[in-house]
Design an enzyme around this catalytic site. Structure first.
Site, mmCIF file in Angstrom:
data_model
loop_
_atom_site.group_PDB
_atom_site.id
_atom_site.type_symbol
_atom_site.label_atom_id
_atom_site.label_comp_id
_atom_site.label_asym_id
_atom_site.label_seq_id
_atom_site.Cartn_x
_atom_site.Cartn_y
_atom_site.Cartn_z
ATOM 1 N N LYS A 289 57.597 40.775 44.126
ATOM 2 C CA LYS A 289 57.103 39.836 43.614
ATOM 3 C C LYS A 289 58.150 39.019 42.683
ATOM 4 O O LYS A 289 59.234 39.471 42.261
ATOM 5 C CB LYS A 289 55.967 40.207 42.418
ATOM 6 C CG LYS A 289 55.042 41.040 43.098
ATOM 7 C CD LYS A 289 54.029 41.552 42.071
ATOM 8 C CE LYS A 289 52.584 42.209 42.725
ATOM 9 N NZ LYS A 289 51.675 41.330 43.197
ATOM 10 N N ASP A 300 47.927 47.573 37.253
ATOM 11 C CA ASP A 300 47.507 47.685 38.697
ATOM 12 C C ASP A 300 46.954 48.949 38.934
ATOM 13 O O ASP A 300 46.347 49.412 39.986
ATOM 14 C CB ASP A 300 48.708 47.416 39.644
ATOM 15 C CG ASP A 300 48.245 46.750 41.011
ATOM 16 O OD1 ASP A 300 47.080 46.152 41.098
ATOM 17 O OD2 ASP A 300 48.980 47.088 42.005
ATOM 18 N N ASP A 359 53.737 44.231 49.436
ATOM 19 C CA ASP A 359 52.996 44.029 48.241
ATOM 20 C C ASP A 359 51.528 44.245 48.465
ATOM 21 O O ASP A 359 50.667 44.197 47.679
ATOM 22 C CB ASP A 359 53.322 42.762 47.726
ATOM 23 C CG ASP A 359 52.963 42.397 46.400
ATOM 24 O OD1 ASP A 359 52.683 43.424 45.742
ATOM 25 O OD2 ASP A 359 52.885 41.100 45.970
ATOM 26 N N GLU A 361 50.005 46.811 49.228
ATOM 27 C CA GLU A 361 50.064 48.174 48.768
ATOM 28 C C GLU A 361 48.677 48.890 48.663
ATOM 29 O O GLU A 361 48.427 49.974 48.887
ATOM 30 C CB GLU A 361 51.072 48.629 48.122
ATOM 31 C CG GLU A 361 50.770 48.523 46.418
ATOM 32 C CD GLU A 361 50.242 47.456 46.033
ATOM 33 O OE1 GLU A 361 50.613 46.362 46.458
ATOM 34 O OE2 GLU A 361 49.764 47.208 45.051
ATOM 35 N N ARG A 363 45.425 48.574 49.535
ATOM 36 C CA ARG A 363 44.855 48.748 50.700
ATOM 37 C C ARG A 363 45.233 49.900 51.416
ATOM 38 O O ARG A 363 44.553 50.703 52.214
ATOM 39 C CB ARG A 363 44.537 47.575 51.531
ATOM 40 C CG ARG A 363 45.797 47.010 52.240
ATOM 41 C CD ARG A 363 45.635 45.484 52.385
ATOM 42 N NE ARG A 363 45.702 44.754 51.412
ATOM 43 C CZ ARG A 363 45.475 43.379 51.733
ATOM 44 N NH1 ARG A 363 45.398 42.751 52.773
ATOM 45 N NH2 ARG A 363 45.499 42.542 50.471
HETATM 46 N N1 BES Z 1 48.262 44.058 42.608
HETATM 47 C C1 BES Z 1 48.478 42.850 43.486
HETATM 48 C C2 BES Z 1 46.980 42.106 43.162
HETATM 49 C C3 BES Z 1 47.046 41.429 41.795
HETATM 50 C C4 BES Z 1 47.774 40.085 41.740
HETATM 51 C C5 BES Z 1 46.440 41.846 40.765
HETATM 52 C C6 BES Z 1 47.592 39.541 40.408
HETATM 53 C C7 BES Z 1 46.294 41.593 39.440
HETATM 54 C C8 BES Z 1 47.167 40.126 39.377
HETATM 55 C C9 BES Z 1 48.183 43.230 45.104
HETATM 56 O O1 BES Z 1 48.758 44.432 45.108
HETATM 57 C C10 BES Z 1 48.938 42.260 45.363
HETATM 58 O O2 BES Z 1 50.128 42.073 45.203
HETATM 59 N N2 BES Z 1 48.308 41.595 46.391
HETATM 60 C C11 BES Z 1 48.866 40.523 47.334
HETATM 61 C C12 BES Z 1 48.551 40.722 48.669
HETATM 62 C C13 BES Z 1 49.178 39.730 49.455
HETATM 63 C C14 BES Z 1 50.611 40.181 49.898
HETATM 64 C C15 BES Z 1 48.396 39.916 50.971
HETATM 65 C C16 BES Z 1 48.577 39.361 46.692
HETATM 66 O O3 BES Z 1 47.499 39.216 46.171
HETATM 67 O O4 BES Z 1 49.246 38.333 46.677
HETATM 68 ZN ZN ZN Z 2 50.935 44.336 45.467
HETATM 69 ZN ZN ZN Z 3 48.692 46.019 43.644
#
Ligand code: BES
Ligand code: ZN
Ligand code: ZN
Length: 510
Positions: A289, A300, A359, A361, A363
């Site tokens: 990220k 998270d 990222d 992760e 799921r």
């Molecule tokens: N933990 C994040 C989702 C998240 C983002 C929670 C911002 C709270 C605030 C999750 O694991 C993630 O990174 N999701 C990605 C998925 C993508 C790579 C398909 C996302 O939402 O960008």
């Molecule tokens: Zn993630």
């Molecule tokens: Zn996450």
């Protein structure tokens, strides 16, 4: 287990709230209702002070506003806090919970030891008092919460304890208030526990420590048991999703399994499975990220922690249900041992997943937890997770996403949302979305197309529950509050999901 950051006691008592000795008396005031006995009495005792602040326009009794008056020895309390309830016709149980939260927040700020809460005459419908008592207690816990366990020098300071007394002169009402306050205190305490656990940074909370905390909760709670699978057992069971995500960190993954069985033997009880994402830190892994805001990824783990807190509350409330709490936990870091984009992972269910982004992760660990819930023959499975940024894009910061495969379950969760004040919004996750999750070289891939990321993520999860009734709550939008919110919420974790899911379970247990 986390000790309470601030020790709160709420009780209901037959007494005249205006005369009761205390440090602060909180009185709800509607912006439009003309007469209220308690307000009039205080106004008279204080020589027209209530009428004056209103006349001057210093206090319009709008929601989330208040005015502080001083009792001057004429009321039982040193201070009188007028709390705005807004328009009477718009007031709901949320208004009551929020007003108690505001009063409790002020009480902490003013270093008040004991506060009295007076019910507004207009909110005291017969048969409604238990719900009021519950909401008031929940509000007191919510509003008095502060996360300062790592602060060693705090100029403002605060007391370690707060007692709130809901006082009313009607004995019948007080009986109902007492029972409501008991329920609300269990839920409020569970929610504060969840907030503390979630607020802890990743150097204080990792999968092993979370597992130890869950064991401690189970040890202290009758009828609640806890089993933990460590890395060796995860390998034995072939829980490939959890193992893949956890492979990059020295803090090894865990699967935390809680089970609540009511004390009384009975056949035919429904079994509910709650599955919560507990990524103790999400750096994104190899698909790392951006640095800005990455610190918030300590939150998270909030879904898994909500499940832990709900299990604690459900057991304390002795609900007539069998409940599993399933919490897959890992730390998502990049390293020489991390899982990579392109990897094909065999999950616990046997389904293979092509990793296109490390990222995504959440799921990957939830699918193993969901399959475990299916194996336990749960009648209903609900998962809760800070799953996607896309859900925040879709809904903003006010509501969690709600998806699922059963319209009756969605409706039940919507009602629980209304009663608990933890807001959800129904989003789609059907066939079209799960099409997007198909891989050319494995059964599934872990990301969909560019759009509708909250829905494709849910559709991925839906592939692991077969035809079991299932709902998914994406709490990414509401997991944490940072400065600027209108409601009196202290910074950090909101403990979202604890009230929502406990309320759902309470109605299922009836
Ligand atoms: N933990 C994040 C989702 C998240 C983002 C929670 C911002 C709270 C605030 C999750 O694991 C993630 O990174 N999701 C990605 C998925 C993508 C790579 C398909 C996302 O939402 O960008
Ligand atoms: Zn993630
Ligand atoms: Zn996450």
């Amino acid at each position: 287990m986390a000790k309470d950051i601030i020790s709160v006691t709420v009780k209901a008592q037959k007494a005249d709230p205006v005369a009761l000795k205390s440090d602060l008396l909180a009185v709800g005031v509607f912006s439009d209702a003309k007469r209220d006995r308690i307000c009039e009495e205080i106004d008279k005792l204080l020589g027209g002070a209530v009428a004056k602040v209103r006349e001057l326009g210093d206090f319009e009794a709008k929601v989330n506003t208040s005015a502080l008056l001083y009792g001057d020895g004429k009321t039982g309390s040193e201070r009188v806090l007028l709390v705005g309830l807004g328009e009477r016709s718009k007031a709901t149980i949320d208004t009551i919970r929020d007003s108690a939260a505001l009063a409790a927040g002020k009480a902490v700020k003013l270093k008040v030891r004991q506060a009295v809460l007076a019910l507004h005459g207009g909110m005291g419908r017969r048969g409604y008092a238990a719900r009021l008592g519950q909401a008031l207690a929940e509000g007191v816990y919510f509003g008095s919460y502060r996360y300062d366990e790592f602060v060693t020098t705090n100029e403002e300071g605060r007391l370690k304890e707060l007692t709130a007394i809901v006082a009313d002169t009607d004995a019948g009402k007080v009986r109902q208030l007492v029972s409501g306050v008991k329920v609300g205190s269990v839920i409020g305490r569970a929610q504060s526990f969840a907030r503390t656990m979630a607020n802890r940074p990743a150097n204080a909370m990792n999968p092993a420590r979370l597992a130890a905390a869950a064991k401690e909760v189970a040890r202290q709670t009758p009828q609640l048991s806890c089993t933990v699978f460590d890395e060796r057992q995860l390998k034995q069971k072939k829980m490939g999703g959890i193992l893949a995500v956890g492979s990059g960190s020295a803090n090894k993954p865990r699967l935390i399994l809680l089970k609540y069985t009511p004390a009384r033997r009975k056949s035919g009880r429904a079994t509910i499975g709650l599955v919560g994402k507990a990524i103790t830190f999400d750096s994104g892994g190899i698909s790392i990220k951006p640095a800005a805001g990455m610190q918030d990824m300590k939150f998270d783990k909030s879904g898994g922690i909500a499940v832990l807190a709900v299990m604690k509350a459900a057991a304390e409330l002795k609900l007539d249900l069998n409940i599993y709490g399933i919490i897959p936990s890992a730390e998502n870091l990049p390293s020489g041992t991390s899982y990579r984009p392109g990897d094909i992972v065999t999950t616990y269910s046997g389904k293979t997943v092509e990793v296109q982004n490390t990222d995504a992760e959440g799921r990957m660990i939830l699918c193993d937890g969901l399959h475990y819930a299916v194996e336990q023959k749960c009648d209903v499975i609900i998962d809760i997770a800070t799953l996607t940024g896309a859900c925040i894009v879709a809904l903003g910061k006010h509501k969690a996403g709600l998806m699922g495969n059963d319209s009756a379950l969605i409706k039940q969760l919507q009602s629980a949302s209304e009663a608990s004040g933890e807001k959800v919004w129904h989003l789609p996750s059907g066939e079209e979305y799960s099409e997007e999750m198909k891989s050319k070289i494995a059964d599934l891939k872990n990301i969909g197309g560019k759009w509708g990321g909250a829905c494709t993520a849910a559709a991925f999860l839906g592939r692991f529950v077969g035809d079991v009734k299932w709902a998914h709550i994406d709490m990414a939008p509401v997991e944490a509050m940072f400065e600027g919110g209108k409601k009196p919420v202290s910074v950090g974790s909101t403990g979202f999901g604890v009230r929502l899911l406990t309320t759902y379970l309470m109605t299922m247990a009836k």
